[in-house]
Design a protein around this motif. Structure first.
Motif, mmCIF file in Angstrom:
data_model
loop_
_atom_site.group_PDB
_atom_site.id
_atom_site.type_symbol
_atom_site.label_atom_id
_atom_site.label_comp_id
_atom_site.label_asym_id
_atom_site.label_seq_id
_atom_site.Cartn_x
_atom_site.Cartn_y
_atom_site.Cartn_z
ATOM 1 N N GLU A 1 -10.137 -2.677 21.338
ATOM 2 C CA GLU A 1 -10.421 -1.689 20.298
ATOM 3 C C GLU A 1 -10.896 -2.367 19.020
ATOM 4 O OE1 GLU A 1 -10.263 2.595 19.533
ATOM 5 O OE2 GLU A 1 -9.858 1.430 21.349
ATOM 6 N N GLN A 2 -10.265 -3.475 18.702
ATOM 7 C CA GLN A 2 -10.590 -4.187 17.462
ATOM 8 C C GLN A 2 -11.991 -4.796 17.501
ATOM 9 O OE1 GLN A 2 -7.345 -6.965 17.104
ATOM 10 N NE2 GLN A 2 -5.949 -5.446 16.200
ATOM 11 N N ILE A 3 -12.414 -5.266 18.673
ATOM 12 C CA ILE A 3 -13.743 -5.883 18.761
ATOM 13 C C ILE A 3 -14.815 -4.863 19.142
ATOM 14 C CG2 ILE A 3 -12.764 -8.130 19.348
ATOM 15 C CD1 ILE A 3 -13.596 -7.621 22.249
ATOM 16 N N GLY A 4 -14.406 -3.597 19.347
ATOM 17 C CA GLY A 4 -15.386 -2.539 19.602
ATOM 18 C C GLY A 4 -15.840 -2.431 21.034
ATOM 19 N N VAL A 5 -14.908 -2.518 21.992
ATOM 20 C CA VAL A 5 -15.269 -2.363 23.402
ATOM 21 C C VAL A 5 -14.217 -1.480 24.075
ATOM 22 C CG1 VAL A 5 -14.056 -4.496 24.039
ATOM 23 C CG2 VAL A 5 -15.798 -3.555 25.564
ATOM 24 N N ARG A 6 -14.642 -0.622 24.980
ATOM 25 C CA ARG A 6 -13.733 0.275 25.668
ATOM 26 C C ARG A 6 -13.921 0.205 27.178
ATOM 27 N NH1 ARG A 6 -12.951 6.057 22.496
ATOM 28 N NH2 ARG A 6 -11.555 5.264 20.897
#
Length: 468
Positions: A422-427
């Motif tokens: 979530e912090q690095i922008g991936v789901r």
């Protein structure tokens, strides 16, 4: 669906590699040699070698040629277990946000939405065809259509199904508002509140939601990483429990990508017939095979009418095309009543757009291109995961569709993993959403149905490297 021209030579090379005749490092015939031998074009040969590279069998060395690959693939641990069949209530946390793009925004690299991305959707083809339909039919598109759908569209579906040995009759076919409506109709047709349904384990979240809404009970049937739906476990479940129906994805199961063999399909249908269990077959990914011929279906082996097959065009064409179908077998009368109660007409514009696309060769051309892109994405994704995630990560290479099932090493702090993602922008889609039992805590699903940007590649690399 006809074979690719390049299979004239790739099938031989693939067999020789798998049989050990061509060893790693073996130099393969040049493009010129193959052109002379098989009388096919350079582009066809290049496409064939790209296909072999996608499957990890061949490597290209610039200014040297093509060689048998040295790379090896990681094998996923067995998914099945020794658990006895257990009836469960269809209750779990609300995980809808984990399987959709809700709230993600443009800052995320999403691998959790099981739908083709904008760059793989044939936007110009679909919109141009819609415009042609509107010009040609005008106000006729604003009227009610037959409740069970356009006769012409159903004829196309029947003809296409016959090409992969699946017999569908006009009087059992219903056009639906997407695949989930088709599933809902099928389940509501053969089950009542409190009945027991057998489902795959893991099982896609949307199927579990429909089961929960209908207030059904479930028995989870393990998915074997080679054979697919565990037929012996299913037989045991039917022997000791009043199973009314089973929901099965025999072609490119979501999330594992597993393809059941014809032998397994026949065995499953045989067990269902013996115990008089309705088989609800999800064939949404059936057209998305990475190689070989389009696979058969469970219905191909059914002579009893117990198989209800459904599919849609949201996975193969565009997610916004809310148009699916259900072949209801001997349950048609009840299915027709339920369909009418949910709305008597599916969008005439969508029906006529599909009619026009399938009247010519446009849809087939798109599918051939889409399949190749998905196969390429699958290989690239497996390579990225293998290279960047911990060494004991298990990865299951799909045979088709657009999902990869990944198991993180035992002892992995999955909450930490998802928080870092979530912090690095991936789901990714967490594995625990694929079961009512809470299993698969160490698993997650990766969807590769979009073109890979530099940002997406870096997101996968960073997600794995943070857990090393």
């Amino acid at each position: 669906m006809k074979a690719y021209k390049f299979e004239l030579f790739t099938s031989t090379i693939e067999k020789n590699i798998k049989d050990g005749i061509f060893k790693p490092g073996h130099k393969l015939p040049s493009v010129r040699e193959l052109k002379e031998q098989f009388k096919i074009s350079v582009s066809t040969i290049q496409n064939g070698y790209e296909y072999l590279m996608i499957h990890g069998l061949v490597e290209s060395i610039p200014k040297s040629g093509y060689y048998v690959s040295y790379q090896t693939k990681k094998n996923v641990e067995e998914l099945k277990s020794d658990r006895i069949p257990v009836i469960r209530d269809a209750i779990f946390k609300d995980h809808l946000g984990l399987t959709t793009s809700a709230g993600a925004g443009k800052t995320f690299s999403e691998f959790n939405v099981a739908a083709p991305g904008d760059l793989l959707v044939p936007q110009k083809l679909v919109l141009r065809t819609m415009q042609q339909v509107i010009r040609e039919q005008g106000a006729g598109l604003l009227r009610y259509y037959p409740s069970n759908g356009s006769v012409e569209l159903k004829e196309h579906i029947i003809t296409r199904a016959a090409a992969y040995r699946t017999v569908i009759h006009m009087d059992e076919l219903i056009i639906t508002d997407g695949a989930l409506q088709a599933l809902y109709i099928a389940l509501a047709t053969v089950c009542s509140s409190g009945d027991v349904v057998a489902v795959e384990s893991p099982c896609v979240f949307s199927v579990l939601e429909v089961i929960r809404v209908l207030n059904l009970k479930v028995i989870e049937i393990s998915v074997d990483p080679v054979l697919g739906f565990d037929i012996n476990f299913f037989r045991e479940a039917c022997l000791h429990n009043p199973v009314k129906a089973a929901i099965v994805t025999s072609n490119f199961h979501n999330p594992t990508g597993i393809l059941m063999s014809d032998e397994q399909k026949l065995a499953l249908v045989t067990v269902a017939q013996y115990y008089n269990v309705a088989l609800i077959e999800n064939d949404m990914y059936g057209d998305l095979n990475f190689h070989g011929q389009r696979p058969t279906t469970l219905r191909s082996f059914d002579v009893s009418g117990l198989v209800l097959t459904y599919s849609s065009y949201s996975k193969t064409l565009a997610p916004g095309i809310r148009l699916g179908w259900l072949a209801a077998g001997k349950f048609m009368q009840r299915a027709e009543q339920i369909k009418f109660s949910l709305g008597s007409t599916v969008s005439p514009l969508y029906q006529e757009t599909l009619n026009k696309l399938m009247t010519g060769s446009s849809y087939d051309r798109h599918i051939r291109s889409f399949r190749m892109q998905l196969a390429k994405n699958a290989y690239s994704t497996v390579h990225l995961l293998s290279a960047n995630f911990p060494d004991s990560t298990s990865i299951l290479m799909p045979a088709g569709g657009y999902n990869i099932w990944v198991k993180m090493p035992d002892g992995t702090d999955m909450l930490k993993f998802y928080r870092q993602c979530e912090q690095i922008g991936v789901r990714f889609t967490p594995g625990y959403t694929f079961s009512f039992s809470g299993a698969f805590a160490n698993y997650f699903r990766v969807v590769f149905a979009d073109k890979f940007s530099v940002k997406k590649i870096e997101a996968i690399m960073l997600a794995g490297q943070l857990m090393r």
